[in-house]
Design a protein around this motif. Structure first.
Motif, PDB file in Angstrom:
ATOM      1  N   ALA A   8      14.381  -0.486  -2.471  1.00 20.59           N
ATOM      2  CA  ALA A   8      14.977  -1.277  -3.560  1.00 20.59           C
ATOM      3  C   ALA A   8      14.331  -0.942  -4.891  1.00 20.59           C
ATOM      4  O   ALA A   8      15.005  -0.828  -5.932  1.00 20.59           O
ATOM      5  CB  ALA A   8      14.846  -2.761  -3.233  1.00 20.59           C
ATOM      6  N   LEU A   9      13.005  -0.782  -4.866  1.00 22.52           N
ATOM      7  CA  LEU A   9      12.314  -0.422  -6.110  1.00 22.52           C
ATOM      8  C   LEU A   9      12.743   0.960  -6.593  1.00 22.52           C
ATOM      9  O   LEU A   9      12.933   1.186  -7.792  1.00 22.52           O
ATOM     10  CB  LEU A   9      10.803  -0.465  -5.889  1.00 22.52           C
ATOM     11  CG  LEU A   9      10.192  -1.865  -5.720  1.00 22.52           C
ATOM     12  CD1 LEU A   9       8.723  -1.760  -5.345  1.00 22.52           C
ATOM     13  CD2 LEU A   9      10.353  -2.670  -7.016  1.00 22.52           C
ATOM     14  N   ARG A  10      12.921   1.885  -5.654  1.00 24.28           N
ATOM     15  CA  ARG A  10      13.368   3.213  -6.049  1.00 24.28           C
ATOM     16  C   ARG A  10      14.783   3.163  -6.651  1.00 24.28           C
ATOM     17  O   ARG A  10      15.075   3.864  -7.630  1.00 24.28           O
ATOM     18  CB  ARG A  10      13.350   4.141  -4.841  1.00 24.28           C
ATOM     19  CG  ARG A  10      11.948   4.556  -4.418  1.00 24.28           C
ATOM     20  CD  ARG A  10      11.970   5.356  -3.128  1.00 24.28           C
ATOM     21  NE  ARG A  10      10.638   5.825  -2.756  1.00 24.28           N
ATOM     22  CZ  ARG A  10      10.332   6.393  -1.602  1.00 24.28           C
ATOM     23  NH1 ARG A  10      11.289   6.549  -0.659  1.00 24.28           N
ATOM     24  NH2 ARG A  10       9.095   6.792  -1.341  1.00 24.28           N
ATOM     25  N   ASP A  11      15.649   2.332  -6.048  1.00 21.90           N
ATOM     26  CA  ASP A  11      16.998   2.191  -6.602  1.00 21.90           C
ATOM     27  C   ASP A  11      16.964   1.617  -8.011  1.00 21.90           C
ATOM     28  O   ASP A  11      17.702   2.054  -8.906  1.00 21.90           O
ATOM     29  CB  ASP A  11      17.854   1.308  -5.688  1.00 21.90           C
ATOM     30  CG  ASP A  11      18.127   1.971  -4.341  1.00 21.90           C
ATOM     31  OD1 ASP A  11      17.998   3.215  -4.258  1.00 21.90           O
ATOM     32  OD2 ASP A  11      18.466   1.231  -3.380  1.00 21.90           O
ATOM     33  N   GLN A  12      16.097   0.601  -8.201  1.00 24.47           N
ATOM     34  CA  GLN A  12      15.985   0.005  -9.533  1.00 24.47           C
ATOM     35  C   GLN A  12      15.450   1.022 -10.549  1.00 24.47           C
ATOM     36  O   GLN A  12      15.923   1.101 -11.693  1.00 24.47           O
ATOM     37  CB  GLN A  12      15.077  -1.221  -9.478  1.00 24.47           C
ATOM     38  CG  GLN A  12      15.683  -2.415  -8.744  1.00 24.47           C
ATOM     39  CD  GLN A  12      14.767  -3.621  -8.767  1.00 24.47           C
ATOM     40  OE1 GLN A  12      13.691  -3.579  -9.357  1.00 24.47           O
ATOM     41  NE2 GLN A  12      15.195  -4.688  -8.100  1.00 24.47           N
TER      42      GLN A  12
ATOM     43  N   LEU B 199      12.167  -1.299   3.034  1.00 23.04           N
ATOM     44  CA  LEU B 199      13.312  -1.819   2.273  1.00 23.04           C
ATOM     45  C   LEU B 199      12.915  -2.161   0.840  1.00 23.04           C
ATOM     46  O   LEU B 199      13.658  -1.900  -0.112  1.00 23.04           O
ATOM     47  CB  LEU B 199      13.884  -3.051   2.985  1.00 23.04           C
ATOM     48  CG  LEU B 199      14.567  -2.796   4.340  1.00 23.04           C
ATOM     49  CD1 LEU B 199      14.970  -4.127   4.994  1.00 23.04           C
ATOM     50  CD2 LEU B 199      15.791  -1.888   4.162  1.00 23.04           C
ATOM     51  N   GLN B 200      11.734  -2.786   0.716  1.00 28.60           N
ATOM     52  CA  GLN B 200      11.271  -3.154  -0.629  1.00 28.60           C
ATOM     53  C   GLN B 200      11.033  -1.900  -1.470  1.00 28.60           C
ATOM     54  O   GLN B 200      11.398  -1.847  -2.646  1.00 28.60           O
ATOM     55  CB  GLN B 200       9.988  -3.976  -0.519  1.00 28.60           C
ATOM     56  CG  GLN B 200       9.510  -4.520  -1.863  1.00 28.60           C
ATOM     57  CD  GLN B 200       8.275  -5.395  -1.710  1.00 28.60           C
ATOM     58  OE1 GLN B 200       7.752  -5.547  -0.604  1.00 28.60           O
ATOM     59  NE2 GLN B 200       7.830  -5.952  -2.817  1.00 28.60           N
ATOM     60  N   MET B 201      10.461  -0.874  -0.840  1.00 34.50           N
ATOM     61  CA  MET B 201      10.208   0.369  -1.565  1.00 34.50           C
ATOM     62  C   MET B 201      11.519   1.048  -1.961  1.00 34.50           C
ATOM     63  O   MET B 201      11.654   1.583  -3.077  1.00 34.50           O
ATOM     64  CB  MET B 201       9.358   1.297  -0.693  1.00 34.50           C
ATOM     65  CG  MET B 201       8.918   2.567  -1.426  1.00 34.50           C
ATOM     66  SD  MET B 201       7.709   3.508  -0.474  1.00 34.50           S
ATOM     67  CE  MET B 201       8.717   3.941   0.952  1.00 34.50           C
TER      68      MET B 201
ATOM     69  N   ASP C  79       4.711   0.596 -11.415  1.00 32.76           N
ATOM     70  CA  ASP C  79       3.418   0.058 -10.976  1.00 32.76           C
ATOM     71  C   ASP C  79       3.570  -0.701  -9.656  1.00 32.76           C
ATOM     72  O   ASP C  79       2.726  -0.586  -8.745  1.00 32.76           O
ATOM     73  CB  ASP C  79       2.836  -0.849 -12.052  1.00 32.76           C
ATOM     74  CG  ASP C  79       2.496  -0.082 -13.326  1.00 32.76           C
ATOM     75  OD1 ASP C  79       2.307   1.156 -13.235  1.00 32.76           O
ATOM     76  OD2 ASP C  79       2.419  -0.714 -14.410  1.00 32.76           O
ATOM     77  N   GLN C  80       4.655  -1.517  -9.556  1.00 35.35           N
ATOM     78  CA  GLN C  80       4.888  -2.244  -8.303  1.00 35.35           C
ATOM     79  C   GLN C  80       5.112  -1.288  -7.143  1.00 35.35           C
ATOM     80  O   GLN C  80       4.641  -1.523  -6.019  1.00 35.35           O
ATOM     81  CB  GLN C  80       6.096  -3.178  -8.459  1.00 35.35           C
ATOM     82  CG  GLN C  80       5.875  -4.326  -9.433  1.00 35.35           C
ATOM     83  CD  GLN C  80       7.118  -5.185  -9.583  1.00 35.35           C
ATOM     84  OE1 GLN C  80       8.062  -5.049  -8.818  1.00 35.35           O
ATOM     85  NE2 GLN C  80       7.091  -6.081 -10.573  1.00 35.35           N
ATOM     86  N   LEU C  81       5.836  -0.204  -7.400  1.00 34.03           N
ATOM     87  CA  LEU C  81       6.085   0.768  -6.350  1.00 34.03           C
ATOM     88  C   LEU C  81       4.783   1.399  -5.862  1.00 34.03           C
ATOM     89  O   LEU C  81       4.577   1.607  -4.652  1.00 34.03           O
ATOM     90  CB  LEU C  81       7.050   1.840  -6.855  1.00 34.03           C
ATOM     91  CG  LEU C  81       7.422   2.944  -5.852  1.00 34.03           C
ATOM     92  CD1 LEU C  81       8.108   2.336  -4.624  1.00 34.03           C
ATOM     93  CD2 LEU C  81       8.312   3.986  -6.508  1.00 34.03           C
ATOM     94  N   VAL C  82       3.907   1.689  -6.795  1.00 34.55           N
ATOM     95  CA  VAL C  82       2.612   2.259  -6.407  1.00 34.55           C
ATOM     96  C   VAL C  82       1.836   1.282  -5.523  1.00 34.55           C
ATOM     97  O   VAL C  82       1.222   1.671  -4.513  1.00 34.55           O
ATOM     98  CB  VAL C  82       1.812   2.628  -7.671  1.00 34.55           C
ATOM     99  CG1 VAL C  82       0.379   2.996  -7.295  1.00 34.55           C
ATOM    100  CG2 VAL C  82       2.480   3.784  -8.395  1.00 34.55           C
TER     101      VAL C  82
ATOM    102  N   MET D  40       3.521   1.103  -2.082  1.00 34.42           N
ATOM    103  CA  MET D  40       3.215   2.300  -1.315  1.00 34.42           C
ATOM    104  C   MET D  40       1.767   2.289  -0.827  1.00 34.42           C
ATOM    105  O   MET D  40       1.463   2.720   0.295  1.00 34.42           O
ATOM    106  CB  MET D  40       3.482   3.551  -2.174  1.00 34.42           C
ATOM    107  CG  MET D  40       4.962   3.780  -2.477  1.00 34.42           C
ATOM    108  SD  MET D  40       5.264   5.256  -3.481  1.00 34.42           S
ATOM    109  CE  MET D  40       4.789   6.523  -2.299  1.00 34.42           C
ATOM    110  N   GLY D  41       0.899   1.758  -1.683  1.00 31.25           N
ATOM    111  CA  GLY D  41      -0.488   1.637  -1.246  1.00 31.25           C
ATOM    112  C   GLY D  41      -0.634   0.676  -0.076  1.00 31.25           C
ATOM    113  O   GLY D  41      -1.374   0.951   0.894  1.00 31.25           O
ATOM    114  N   GLN D  42       0.086  -0.455  -0.160  1.00 25.25           N
ATOM    115  CA  GLN D  42       0.047  -1.406   0.945  1.00 25.25           C
ATOM    116  C   GLN D  42       0.593  -0.785   2.231  1.00 25.25           C
ATOM    117  O   GLN D  42       0.056  -0.987   3.334  1.00 25.25           O
ATOM    118  CB  GLN D  42       0.856  -2.660   0.580  1.00 25.25           C
ATOM    119  CG  GLN D  42       0.242  -3.487  -0.535  1.00 25.25           C
ATOM    120  CD  GLN D  42       1.129  -4.642  -0.936  1.00 25.25           C
ATOM    121  OE1 GLN D  42       2.273  -4.747  -0.474  1.00 25.25           O
ATOM    122  NE2 GLN D  42       0.594  -5.519  -1.796  1.00 25.25           N
ATOM    123  N   MET D  43       1.687  -0.033   2.074  1.00 26.79           N
ATOM    124  CA  MET D  43       2.291   0.592   3.258  1.00 26.79           C
ATOM    125  C   MET D  43       1.331   1.595   3.882  1.00 26.79           C
ATOM    126  O   MET D  43       1.209   1.702   5.105  1.00 26.79           O
ATOM    127  CB  MET D  43       3.609   1.257   2.866  1.00 26.79           C
ATOM    128  CG  MET D  43       4.383   1.825   4.042  1.00 26.79           C
ATOM    129  SD  MET D  43       5.986   2.440   3.506  1.00 26.79           S
ATOM    130  CE  MET D  43       6.583   3.055   5.100  1.00 26.79           C
TER     131      MET D  43
END
Length: 337
Positions: free
Chosen positions: A144-148, A140-142, A105-108, A111-114
């Protein structure tokens, strides 16, 4: 013709020498006795060897039962441990799935913000240093989220694989437990067969006693007076050899086989007209009387169960005196607890 001449002729023919014949008879008798003693000694020797072989087989069987009992206890402990580990793993798996969903959900959102930022940049057609830094931070944040999420997916796959492995182990243990229980049931069935074989020899063709399936059935008219739960003297004597057979059985069946002798009381459907309130009470009281008598004869109390069924489990249909007599009965059954 006179008798005297005949006697004189017989005396002349009889020489009086009977001793050799008597010796021959004694020798023949001695040979017969020696032959019978030889047969008896040979029979005793064969019987002794048969009993010795039976004792050895029984000892081997007891050793096998002890080994099976140990394996069963270990399997039950391992099964319980695996079930507890599986419960913990499922809880962990649920937490990991929830965390992965939150990160998704955070990634979505990121990505929406980006996308919003990129859209604004395209509209403004100006890229400042601050906006580039913001885009870099978002990338970078995206990442990191993908790595997690990738790490959590790996943990999830490992947890699912471990769950499948535990389920397979539990299934195998279940199969082993079922096999062990089946073995115990077969062992109890063998003792039940031996026990009922002894009872058949004891009871013979006695009137009022029959075998119905895996139960011995005594018509209560053999054991009790009409409407009474007190064992008659004849009834007590009829049950005495049965109690002796049960006592012998307690010495033969291994302690780790949990078995009982169930005594069931039954009546006919006619309303009772004694001090007992109902046929339920009479049937239970009769079963308890048999249990008490067996206890007096040395049968362990923990191997006895009394049950009353009233008139609700008939074995003969109809309202004839013969059907009523068959339905008034005490049943003995060797079963597991």
């Amino acid at each position: 013709m006179s008798i005297a001449p005949r006697l004189s002729r017989f005396a002349e023919q009889d020489s009086g020498d009977h001793w050799p014949g008597f010796v021959d008879a004694l020798a023949t008798l001695l040979l017969v006795i020696v032959f019978l003693l030889s047969i008896f000694v040979a029979g005793q020797f064969a019987l002794s060897r048969a009993l010795t072989g039976r004792d050895e087989q029984l000892a081997a069987l007891n050793q096998q039962l002890a080994t099976l009992t140990d394996e069963l206890a270990l399997a039950e402990g391992e099964n319980q441990r695996l079930e507890e580990e599986m419960v913990t793993l499922r809880a962990t798996l649920s937490d990991v799935q929830n965390e992965r969903d939150q990160l998704s959900d955070q990634l979505v959102i990121v990505m929406g913000q980006m996308e919003d930022v990129q859209s604004r940049l395209l509209l403004e057609e100006e890229v400042t240093g601050q906006q580039l830094d913001q885009i870099t931070a978002l990338n970078l944040q995206m990442q990191a989220l993908r790595d997690q999420i990738a790490e959590l997916s790996g943990l999830l796959d490992a947890a699912e694989a471990r769950e499948e492995e535990l389920e397979s182990q539990i299934y195998n243990l279940g199969e082993r437990l079922n096999a062990a229980l089946a073995s115990r049931a077969a062992e109890l069935a063998r003792y039940r067969s031996d026990f009922f074989g002894r009872l058949r020899e004891i009871l013979g063709n006695r009137s009022g006693v029959s075998v119905v399936g895996d139960r011995f059935v005594f018509e209560t008219d053999v054991l009790f007076a009409s409407g009474s739960a007190a064992l008659s003297n004849d009834g007590r004597e009829s049950l005495r050899p049965i109690a002796a057979a049960i006592v012998q059985l307690t010495q033969e069946i291994p302690d780790d086989i949990d078995w009982i002798i169930r005594i069931d009381g039954h009546t006919d459907p006619r309303p009772i007209r004694t001090t007992y309130p109902s046929n339920w009470h009479l049937s239970a009281a009769r079963a308890i009387s048999v249990v008490n008598w067996f206890e007096d004869l040395g049968v362990p109390s923990n191997r006895l169960v009394a049950a009353g069924f009233g008139e609700f489990q008939p074995i003969a249909e109809g309202s004839t005196e013969e059907a009523y007599a068959r339905n008034r009965r005490i049943e003995l059954k060797l079963t597991s607890r």
